[in-house]
Design an enzyme around this catalytic site. Structure first.
Site, PDB file in Angstrom:
ATOM      1  N   SER A 151      18.838   5.727 -83.643  1.00 50.86           N
ATOM      2  CA  SER A 151      18.684   4.271 -83.610  1.00 50.86           C
ATOM      3  C   SER A 151      17.838   3.850 -82.407  1.00 50.86           C
ATOM      4  CB  SER A 151      20.068   3.608 -83.608  1.00 50.86           C
ATOM      5  OG  SER A 151      19.978   2.231 -83.843  1.00 50.86           O
ATOM      6  N   ASP A 227      21.109   2.528 -95.276  1.00 47.51           N
ATOM      7  CA  ASP A 227      21.116   1.997 -93.910  1.00 47.51           C
ATOM      8  C   ASP A 227      20.819   0.503 -93.968  1.00 47.51           C
ATOM      9  OD1 ASP A 227      20.466   1.271 -91.219  1.00 47.51           O
ATOM     10  OD2 ASP A 227      20.033   3.371 -90.791  1.00 47.51           O
ATOM     11  N   HIS A 260      23.951   3.975 -91.408  1.00 48.40           N
ATOM     12  CA  HIS A 260      23.375   4.066 -90.071  1.00 48.40           C
ATOM     13  C   HIS A 260      24.266   4.785 -89.049  1.00 48.40           C
ATOM     14  CE1 HIS A 260      20.358   2.680 -87.160  1.00 48.40           C
ATOM     15  NE2 HIS A 260      21.334   2.340 -86.332  1.00 48.40           N
TER      16      HIS A 260
END
Length: 283
Positions: A151, A227, A260
């Site tokens: 991320s 995601d 995610h």
């Protein structure tokens, strides 16, 4: 020589996971990092290092505890170093609204130029320069290293590697924020840390950097098709298209049904460790 203080040490898979603190001259605060040393690491047989950069809200602990990376790292003979995600301490400014996407826990791996952030938020220099010097001076490791992250940390790993191609053997990212100039997370962070002049943002935007500079080292990236941040924050396809347009060879994988979080990271971290081992352990 920087003085480091051991906070913990735990034996795991015949190696050791430990946490340390030190006074950072780059960030002007006390910082904490974690290191995993495989059982093969010794003064006679130093090992290469994978630097792992974590995402928003994380510390040095999240990846080491949740990703399930240490068993394979022990088998491969690779050290893993996980820094914190931002400067810390009472004197370090934070988002006045205590939001998760800016301030403490959200350093975005850049060098802030705007007040009051520029006194402490110099995470780019910390990861690229100060921390590796400490690791290489204090632990049985070589100067051979690669970098990865998730991320916000995927953003950091890509931008740092692209800007320093001679320093890292390879780079990988899981669900990276790959075009932060076009996402709300990136726009909020960049406007505060770097100012409103968007021309300065490209120095920390992987899509802009790979367009401008290209990249000749191995890249691996993975993103889940479920995601929820992909469309508005990650912009993976924009980065992938830019890399291809720049003639960059990249292994980019979409994984059906994954989101995610750290279950996604844990599902594919072995692929990333083996990818890095191929280059870190090459003769």
């Amino acid at each position: 020589m920087t003085d480091i203080k051991q906070l913990s040490q735990t034996k795991v898979f015949e190696g050791y996971h430990a946490q340390y603190s030190h006074q950072s001259s780059t960030l002007n605060c006390t910082m904490q990092f974690a290191i995993f040393l495989p059982p093969s690491a010794s003064e006679d047989t130093p090992v290469p290092v994978l630097y792992w950069l974590s995402g928003l809200t994380c510390t040095d602990e999240n990846f080491m505890q949740k990703a399930g990376a240490l068993k394979l790292a022990a088998e491969l003979g690779i050290a893993i170093v996980a820094p914190d995600t931002s400067p810390r301490g009472d004197d370090v400014p934070d988002d006045p609204d205590e939001a998760y996407d800016f301030g403490k826990g959200a350093g975005f791996y850049l060098n802030a130029t705007q007040e009051p952030w520029n006194t402490h938020y110099q995470m780019y220099d910390y990861v690229v320069s100060e921390l590796p010097k400490i690791i290489e001076a204090e632990f049985p490791v070589t100067s051979r290293k690669s970098i990865s992250g998730h991320s916000m940390g995927g953003h950091g790993s890509l931008t740092i590697a692209i800007k320093n191609p001679d320093s890292y053997c390879a780079v990988s990212a899981l669900a990276p924020i790959a075009n932060p100039s076009n996402g709300l997370w990136g726009q909020k962070a960049f406007s505060h840390y770097l100012g409103e002049d968007r021309s300065t943002w490209s120095e920390y935007d992987a899509t802009a950097l790979i367009t401008q500079r290209g990249f000749d080292k191995p890249i691996l990236a993975d993103v889940g098709t479920d995601d929820s941040f992909e469309a508005e924050e990650l912009h993976s396809q924009i980065f992938l298209d830019a890399a291809k347009a720049a003639g960059v060879d990249i292994e980019f994988n979409y994984h059906e049904g994954y989101d995610h979080g750290f279950y996604f990271v844990a599902s594919f971290i072995d692929d990333h460790l083996r990818f890095h081992a191929k280059y870190l352990l090459a003769d």
